[in-house]
Structure formats: structure tokens, C-alpha cells
Motif scaffolding. Structure first.
Motif, short mmCIF file in Angstrom:
data_model
loop_
_atom_site.label_atom_id
_atom_site.label_comp_id
_atom_site.label_asym_id
_atom_site.label_seq_id
_atom_site.Cartn_x
_atom_site.Cartn_y
_atom_site.Cartn_z
N SER A 81 -61.45 -46.80 -13.77
CA SER A 81 -60.13 -47.79 -13.93
C SER A 81 -59.08 -47.41 -14.89
O SER A 81 -57.87 -47.82 -14.88
N ALA A 82 -59.46 -46.13 -15.60
CA ALA A 82 -58.82 -45.87 -16.82
C ALA A 82 -57.36 -45.64 -16.36
O ALA A 82 -56.22 -46.06 -17.29
N VAL A 83 -57.01 -44.56 -15.42
CA VAL A 83 -55.78 -44.08 -15.25
C VAL A 83 -54.80 -45.25 -14.73
O VAL A 83 -53.70 -45.44 -14.95
N LYS A 84 -55.67 -46.19 -13.68
CA LYS A 84 -54.83 -47.21 -13.02
C LYS A 84 -54.31 -48.19 -14.14
O LYS A 84 -53.06 -48.76 -14.51
N ILE A 85 -55.12 -48.47 -15.37
CA ILE A 85 -54.87 -49.47 -16.42
C ILE A 85 -53.70 -49.04 -17.18
O ILE A 85 -52.77 -49.71 -17.44
N VAL A 86 -54.03 -47.86 -17.62
CA VAL A 86 -53.10 -47.15 -18.73
C VAL A 86 -51.63 -47.13 -17.96
O VAL A 86 -50.65 -47.40 -18.55
N LYS A 87 -51.52 -46.75 -16.76
CA LYS A 87 -50.16 -46.68 -16.10
C LYS A 87 -49.59 -47.93 -16.19
O LYS A 87 -48.26 -47.90 -16.21
N GLN A 88 -50.30 -48.85 -16.01
CA GLN A 88 -49.55 -50.38 -16.16
C GLN A 88 -49.18 -50.86 -17.34
O GLN A 88 -48.47 -51.76 -17.49
N LEU A 89 -49.54 -50.20 -18.40
CA LEU A 89 -49.38 -50.83 -19.60
C LEU A 89 -47.89 -50.59 -20.26
O LEU A 89 -47.39 -49.66 -19.93
N LYS A 96 -45.92 -47.66 -24.87
CA LYS A 96 -45.68 -46.27 -24.55
C LYS A 96 -46.85 -45.62 -25.49
O LYS A 96 -47.58 -44.48 -25.09
N ASN A 97 -47.08 -46.02 -26.73
CA ASN A 97 -48.11 -45.42 -27.63
C ASN A 97 -49.13 -46.02 -27.48
O ASN A 97 -49.42 -47.19 -27.93
N ILE A 98 -50.45 -44.91 -27.36
CA ILE A 98 -51.58 -45.65 -27.07
C ILE A 98 -52.75 -44.88 -27.96
O ILE A 98 -52.53 -43.54 -28.00
N MET A 136 -53.13 -37.29 -16.54
CA MET A 136 -52.84 -38.20 -15.30
C MET A 136 -51.61 -39.14 -15.41
O MET A 136 -50.99 -39.42 -14.60
N VAL A 137 -51.35 -39.52 -16.76
CA VAL A 137 -50.15 -40.27 -17.07
C VAL A 137 -49.24 -39.96 -18.25
O VAL A 137 -49.53 -40.37 -19.44
N PRO A 138 -48.82 -38.77 -17.99
CA PRO A 138 -47.82 -37.87 -19.06
C PRO A 138 -46.95 -38.72 -19.45
O PRO A 138 -46.32 -38.41 -20.72
N GLU A 139 -46.51 -39.86 -18.96
CA GLU A 139 -45.29 -41.01 -19.69
C GLU A 139 -45.92 -41.31 -20.98
O GLU A 139 -44.94 -42.05 -21.46
N LYS A 140 -47.18 -41.58 -21.02
CA LYS A 140 -47.52 -42.17 -22.19
C LYS A 140 -48.21 -41.18 -23.37
O LYS A 140 -48.17 -40.15 -23.09
N ASN A 141 -47.76 -41.62 -24.44
CA ASN A 141 -48.28 -40.98 -25.70
C ASN A 141 -49.68 -41.48 -26.31
O ASN A 141 -49.73 -42.53 -26.88
#
Ligand code: 13P
Ligand code: SF4
Length: 305
Positions: free
Chosen positions: A131-139, A142-144, A159-164
Motif C-alpha cells: 500500500s505504500a505507493v498508493k498511500i504516499v501519493k495521497q498525502l 510534500k515532505n516525508i 514511484m512518487v517523485p513529487e514527494k520529498n
């Protein structure tokens, strides 16, 4: 007693005592056969909340049994083998994360579910490999700060390059020990096979894969694929389970050392003893700990769907 006799006795006791047996896919075949539900960490978490039985026996590792207890505090939850822990779950303490939160106040703490309950009390949201990719995409943040698995974290970052995504240290000692050369050698030995790997593997192994996914993801991919041969880049029990599930296909282990000793700690007799009320380890968590820790599990289920 034979394996069959032990299994029959477990099945009889389950009914008599209103017991549900949950088993992670890395468990031995004879345990999966008597389980009410099997799957990856995400599927087991969802099942933990859904089961109606008064007692749950978790055949897996400690954080999985603790997740069941958090989601169903009214149930008696027993870990099938008291020594079955996940070394990765112990790699951070709550105090260290508190300090990091002060250091990075604008970061959301995303914790792999392979963490202790104590650690979950200071984290914001949990994820599993499925579930990691699906969940991180929805947060919305930006900073994680992603803990503890740097390999899963790097995979999510890709997989989620828009996040830092900030990684610190940590990982699965079993998956992370598999070397890129072993993947190369397995591919050379089985040139017609597809390589399926778990995201806990190092990037140099994952980069060679045809598919990256959780244990259930790998099993589903192999079952549904038109291909006939697969190298399995996760715990070797999956090779055996797939061989039974797909007798017309061939499955090869990526490495002979792909064995999790903690997942292998539970025996069928341990499960029988738990059903008799004699063995295992009952999970006890305080109300306060549960209320603080389960927020990030609830959020995982809400976002993971
Ligand atoms: P899954 O979520 O894929 O079941 O992984 C759990 C685990 O511990 C893998 O090592
Ligand atoms: Fe923990 Fe790795 Fe074993 Fe999974 S395979 S339970 S992450 S040590």
C-alpha cells in the motif's frame, strides 16, 4: 502424531473455542492449510479488523500480532511463537523519532508497518509494501520522513517523485542481504524466467526485476501471468507455495539464503498448543498505547482502501 492428525485437531479446536487463525504468506505450507486467512501484511491488517472470532492466533511475527490487538482490543490475540520478532521493527526507538520530528517539524513521519507499537505512537501514518505507493501519493504533505526501510523508501521515492522523501537508515536483514550478483546469476541460470522481487530488496536487485511487489502482489502476478518461469525475489516459502498453486509453471529461488528465521520460528505444533491455550504469547497493550498507536494504522486503512 502425523501432520494431518495435528491439522485435524487444530481445526476441531478452532471451532470449539471460536478461534480465527491468521497466517502470513511466509509461513510453512502446513500452517497456511489450517489458517482461516492468509496474505501479506496489508491483507492481514484488514482481516484483523474484520474477523468476528473472540480469539485470534497470528502466525507471523510480533508486529503483526500487535496490529491485530490494536484493531481489535476486545479480542484475545496470541502470537504463535513468542520468539518470532521482526528485527527491522526494532531499528528505531520512539525517542529518536521524537527528536527527528523536532529537527524536521515540516515532515510527516511515514512508518512501515514493520515497527513496534511503541514507535507507532509517535508516527503519523503506516504503510505496507502493498500500500505504500498508493498511500504516499495521497498525502497532502510534500515532505516525508520514511522509516525504517530505506529500500522500500527509495522505491516509494522513485514511484512518487513529487514527494520529498527523507530516509535515515534501516532495512530488512534478510531482503537487504541479497546481492545484485545473485540476481544476475539467477537470471543467467534461468534465461526464460521473469524476476519478481519484494521492494525490501536493494535497488541494484530491484532494478533487474520484471515486477516489484508485496508477497501477495508477487503471488498474484505469477498466477495471472502467461509466462511459465519465475525467479522469486522474496522469502523462499513463496517459491514452494507458488509451486503448489501453479503446477504447470516453474519457480526458482533468487538465493538459497532468502530465509527469514523469525517467520520460520512457528511450527504446526506451536499452533496446536496455542489452540489448547498452552503456548504462544498473548499480546497485552495498554489502552493508552493502543489509542495513540492505532491512529496511524487507521489512517493506513483509510488511505489504502
Ligand atoms: P508483505 O507486506 O509483503 O507481506 O511483507 C512483510 C514482510 O515482512 C516482508 O518481509
Ligand atoms: Fe522482518 Fe525481513 Fe523477516 Fe519480513 S523478512 S519479517 S521484514 S526480518
Amino acid at each position: 502424531m502425523t501432520i494431518k492428525e495435528v491439522q485435524d485437531e487444530i481445526i476441531r479446536l478452532k471451532k470449539e473455542k471460536d478461534i480465527c487463525i491468521l497466517a502470513h504468506s511466509y509461513q510453512a505450507r502446513e500452517i497456511l492449510e489450517i489458517a482461516d486467512f492468509t496474505g501479506d501484511s496489508y491483507a492481514l491488517s484488514k482481516m484483523a479488523a474484520a474477523t468476528g472470532n473472540s480469539t485470534v492466533i497470528m502466525c507471523g511475527v510480533r508486529f503483526m500480532a500487535e496490529t491485530v490487538k490494536m484493531l481489535s482490543p476486545e479480542k484475545k490475540v496470541i502470537l504463535s511463537s513468542p520468539i518470532a520478532g521482526c528485527p527491522m521493527a526494532e531499528q528505531f526507538g520512539a525517542e529518536e523519532i521524537q527528536m527527528m520530528k523536532e529537527q524536521y517539524p515540516d515532515h510527516l513521519v511515514v512508518a512501515y508497518i514493520n515497527t513496534t507499537t511503541e514507535l507507532k505512537t509517535v508516527c503519523d501514518v503506516c504503510v505496507t509494501s502493498a500500500s505504500a505507493v498508493k498511500i504516499v501519493k495521497q498525502l497532502k504533505e510534500k515532505n516525508i520522513l520514511f522509516i525504517p526501510d530505506c529500500n522500500l523508501g527509495s522505491y516509494v521515492a522513485k514511484m512518487v517523485p513529487e514527494k520529498n522523501i527523507k530516509l535515515v537508515r534501516g532495512g530488512c536483514p534478510v531482503h537487504a542481504s541479497i546481492k545484485a550478483e545473485e540476481a544476475q546469476a539467477a537470471k543467467k541460470l534461468h534465461p526464460d524466467a521473469e524476476l519478481l522481487v519484494h521492494p525490501e530488496c536493494i535497488a541494484a536487485v530491484a532494478e533487474q526485476a520484471d515486477f516489484i511487489g508485496s508477497t501477495t502482489g508477487i503471488m498474484k502476478y505469477a498466477q495471472e501471468s502467461d509466462k511459465k518461469e519465475f525467479i522469486i525475489g522474496t522469502e523462499n516459502s513463496i517459491v514452494e507455495h507458488l509451486q503448489y498453486m501453479c503446477p504447470d509453471k516453474k519457480f526458482y529461488p533468487l538465493s538459497v539464503s532468502f530465509i527469514c528465521p523469525n517467520m520460520k520460528a512457528t511450527t504446526l505444533v506451536d499452533v496446536l498448543n496455542c489452540c489448547k491455550g498452552e503456548g504462544g504469547d498473548e499480546i497485552i497493550l495498554s489502552e493508552d498505547t493502543i489509542s495513540k498507536a492505532r491512529k496511524c494504522i487507521d489512517r493506513m486503512i483509510e488511505l489504502g482502501g
